[in-house]
Design a protein around this motif. Structure first.
Motif, PDB file in Angstrom:
ATOM      1  N   LEU A   3      48.807 -66.615  40.263  1.00 12.46           N
ATOM      2  CA  LEU A   3      48.476 -65.468  41.108  1.00 12.46           C
ATOM      3  C   LEU A   3      47.177 -64.824  40.650  1.00 12.46           C
ATOM      4  O   LEU A   3      46.387 -64.366  41.456  1.00 12.46           O
ATOM      5  CB  LEU A   3      49.616 -64.446  41.077  1.00 12.46           C
ATOM      6  N   THR A  41      50.970 -50.702  42.705  1.00 16.62           N
ATOM      7  CA  THR A  41      51.653 -51.472  41.663  1.00 16.62           C
ATOM      8  C   THR A  41      52.692 -52.436  42.244  1.00 16.62           C
ATOM      9  O   THR A  41      53.357 -53.145  41.505  1.00 16.62           O
ATOM     10  CB  THR A  41      52.353 -50.562  40.624  1.00 16.62           C
ATOM     11  N   GLY A  42      52.827 -52.450  43.573  1.00 17.04           N
ATOM     12  CA  GLY A  42      53.755 -53.392  44.206  1.00 17.04           C
ATOM     13  C   GLY A  42      53.253 -54.817  44.056  1.00 17.04           C
ATOM     14  O   GLY A  42      52.126 -55.053  43.604  1.00 17.04           O
ATOM     15  N   ARG A  43      54.100 -55.772  44.446  1.00 12.57           N
ATOM     16  CA  ARG A  43      53.731 -57.173  44.231  1.00 12.57           C
ATOM     17  C   ARG A  43      52.534 -57.595  45.075  1.00 12.57           C
ATOM     18  O   ARG A  43      51.722 -58.415  44.650  1.00 12.57           O
ATOM     19  CB  ARG A  43      54.939 -58.079  44.487  1.00 12.57           C
ATOM     20  N   THR A  44      52.414 -57.049  46.293  1.00  8.24           N
ATOM     21  CA  THR A  44      51.220 -57.343  47.094  1.00  8.24           C
ATOM     22  C   THR A  44      50.108 -56.357  46.739  1.00  8.24           C
ATOM     23  O   THR A  44      48.935 -56.741  46.616  1.00  8.24           O
ATOM     24  CB  THR A  44      51.532 -57.247  48.599  1.00  8.24           C
ATOM     25  N   SER A  46      49.327 -54.930  43.951  1.00  5.36           N
ATOM     26  CA  SER A  46      48.592 -55.218  42.720  1.00  5.36           C
ATOM     27  C   SER A  46      47.600 -56.371  42.935  1.00  5.36           C
ATOM     28  O   SER A  46      46.516 -56.376  42.348  1.00  5.36           O
ATOM     29  CB  SER A  46      49.555 -55.521  41.566  1.00  5.36           C
ATOM     30  N   LEU A  47      47.959 -57.315  43.792  1.00  2.34           N
ATOM     31  CA  LEU A  47      47.014 -58.406  44.092  1.00  2.34           C
ATOM     32  C   LEU A  47      45.773 -57.845  44.788  1.00  2.34           C
ATOM     33  O   LEU A  47      44.636 -58.234  44.475  1.00  2.34           O
ATOM     34  CB  LEU A  47      47.675 -59.457  44.995  1.00  2.34           C
ATOM     35  N   LYS A  70      53.642 -48.214  34.834  1.00  2.00           N
ATOM     36  CA  LYS A  70      53.655 -49.486  35.558  1.00  2.00           C
ATOM     37  C   LYS A  70      52.216 -49.911  35.904  1.00  2.00           C
ATOM     38  O   LYS A  70      51.882 -51.093  35.843  1.00  2.00           O
ATOM     39  CB  LYS A  70      54.504 -49.385  36.828  1.00  2.00           C
ATOM     40  N   VAL A  74      50.564 -53.646  35.305  1.00  2.00           N
ATOM     41  CA  VAL A  74      50.246 -54.653  36.335  1.00  2.00           C
ATOM     42  C   VAL A  74      48.852 -54.533  36.938  1.00  2.00           C
ATOM     43  O   VAL A  74      48.428 -55.425  37.674  1.00  2.00           O
ATOM     44  CB  VAL A  74      51.308 -54.654  37.464  1.00  2.00           C
ATOM     45  N   ASP A 207      56.437 -65.181  46.710  1.00  6.72           N
ATOM     46  CA  ASP A 207      55.657 -65.084  45.472  1.00  6.72           C
ATOM     47  C   ASP A 207      55.200 -66.476  45.089  1.00  6.72           C
ATOM     48  O   ASP A 207      55.782 -67.120  44.220  1.00  6.72           O
ATOM     49  CB  ASP A 207      56.509 -64.480  44.350  1.00  6.72           C
ATOM     50  N   ARG A 234      52.414 -63.756  49.487  1.00 10.37           N
ATOM     51  CA  ARG A 234      51.777 -62.446  49.279  1.00 10.37           C
ATOM     52  C   ARG A 234      50.294 -62.595  48.987  1.00 10.37           C
ATOM     53  O   ARG A 234      49.480 -61.753  49.386  1.00 10.37           O
ATOM     54  CB  ARG A 234      52.407 -61.744  48.063  1.00 10.37           C
TER      55      ARG A 234
END
Ligand SMILES: *[C@@H]1O[C@H](CO)[C@@H](O)[C@H](O)[C@H]1NC(C)=O
Ligand SMILES: *[C@@H]1O[C@H](CO)[C@@H](O)[C@H](O)[C@H]1NC(C)=O
Length: 280
Positions: A3, A41-44, A46-47, A70, A74, A207, A234
């Motif tokens: 990622l 800071t969410g999974r998408t 943060s990307l 957090k 991340v 993911d 994501r």
């Protein structure tokens, strides 16, 4: 690891587009000014944040997060404090939004309600974190803050599936998440005279690495007829969000996003946005 590599690719692409954008035309302020990422800071989130930070440096991007600890874990921030562009706040509290939105040229809204499973197997939402509060009222607050700040462009990541009443996702925890996400889209749609918007409605989020699938845009959940297409990584959503921030990318779009794992990988994200415009 993968990622991180994908985010770096997205960042490199963004940096390239920004470089040519700044030189190539006037009116590309949205690309040059500060971008705020909420739900960072969410999974998408943060990307998206890490790609933008990489491309624009610490002064080009801000994050709105609920927990600084957090963020330190991340996000690619250093101090991760306000001086470093990382703001702590809750989108359901309008007052928390003034400072992070002040002076931004564009914003990416990646906040979302998050259900969790109880010991007895039922699903629920945390107090203050229901879809009604986060996906509708919190979204409203963010769009209002973006307008007050004079932002030019807002990219909202919502969800596919909003044409089906009482869907399993709506029933989860009795939260009516998709119903309220559709409601949350409305405040942005009705701000079209004040700012340019892009509403991305992804299928089931994966993911896994991006840049490997053929990305598909659609409308009104029509893509959902083929279950094989009902997911999207994501990392691909994040890359498309970054592409949508470019002032030269088409905007005032609302579209579904899914993917075909068997198709040739999509490489031109701006062309994909242009295709999303043609759908309507
Ligand atoms: C599980 O627990 C919650 C909270 O105590 C309760 O509201 C819910 O009805 C329970 N679900 C089941 C299936 O028993
Ligand atoms: C929306 O985008 C168009 C084309 O890039 C631009 O001319 C216009 O000024 C933008 N609107 C706002 C409110 O920034």
């Amino acid at each position: 690891m993968m990622l991180v590599a994908i985010a770096a690719v997205a960042a490199a692409v963004a940096a390239d587009q920004l470089a040519t954008g700044a030189a190539g035309r006037t009116g590309s302020v949205a690309a040059d000014g500060v971008v705020l990422v909420t739900g960072a800071t969410g999974r998408t989130g943060s990307l998206v944040y890490n790609a933008l930070r990489n491309a624009r440096g610490p002064h080009g991007v801000r994050a709105l997060v609920r927990h600084r600890a957090k963020a330190r874990k991340v996000l690619d921030c250093t101090e991760c404090d306000e001086a470093d562009g990382v703001f702590v706040g809750d989108v359901t509290h309008a007052d928390d939004l003034e400072a992070p939105f002040a002076g931004v040229a564009s914003a990416v809204i990646l906040t979302s309600s998050m259900p969790y499973k109880l010991a007895n197997g039922s699903w629920t939402y945390p107090p203050g974190g229901s879809p009604r509060e986060v996906d509708w009222l919190g979204q409203d607050n963010q769009v209002a803050a973006a307008r007050r700040a004079g932002a030019q462009r807002v990219v909202l990541v919502s969800s596919m599936g909003t044409t089906q009443p009482d869907s399993p996702l709506d029933k989860l925890g009795g939260g009516y998440a998709l119903f309220y996400k559709a409601q949350g889209e409305l405040s942005l749609l009705s701000s079209a005279s004040a700012l340019n918007f892009t509403i991305v409605k992804p299928a089931g989020l994966l993911d896994e690495p991006g840049g490997r699938r053929r990305l598909l845009v659609g409308r009104n959940d029509e893509l959902a007829r083929n279950r094989a297409l009902m997911t999207v990584p994501r990392a691909d959503v994040a890359a498309l969000v970054v592409a949508a921030l470019d002032a030269r990318a088409p905007s005032n779009l609302r579209f579904d996003l899914a993917s075909d794992p068997a198709g040739p990988p999509t490489t031109d994200l701006r062309e994909l946005l242009t295709e999303a415009r043609r759908l309507w």
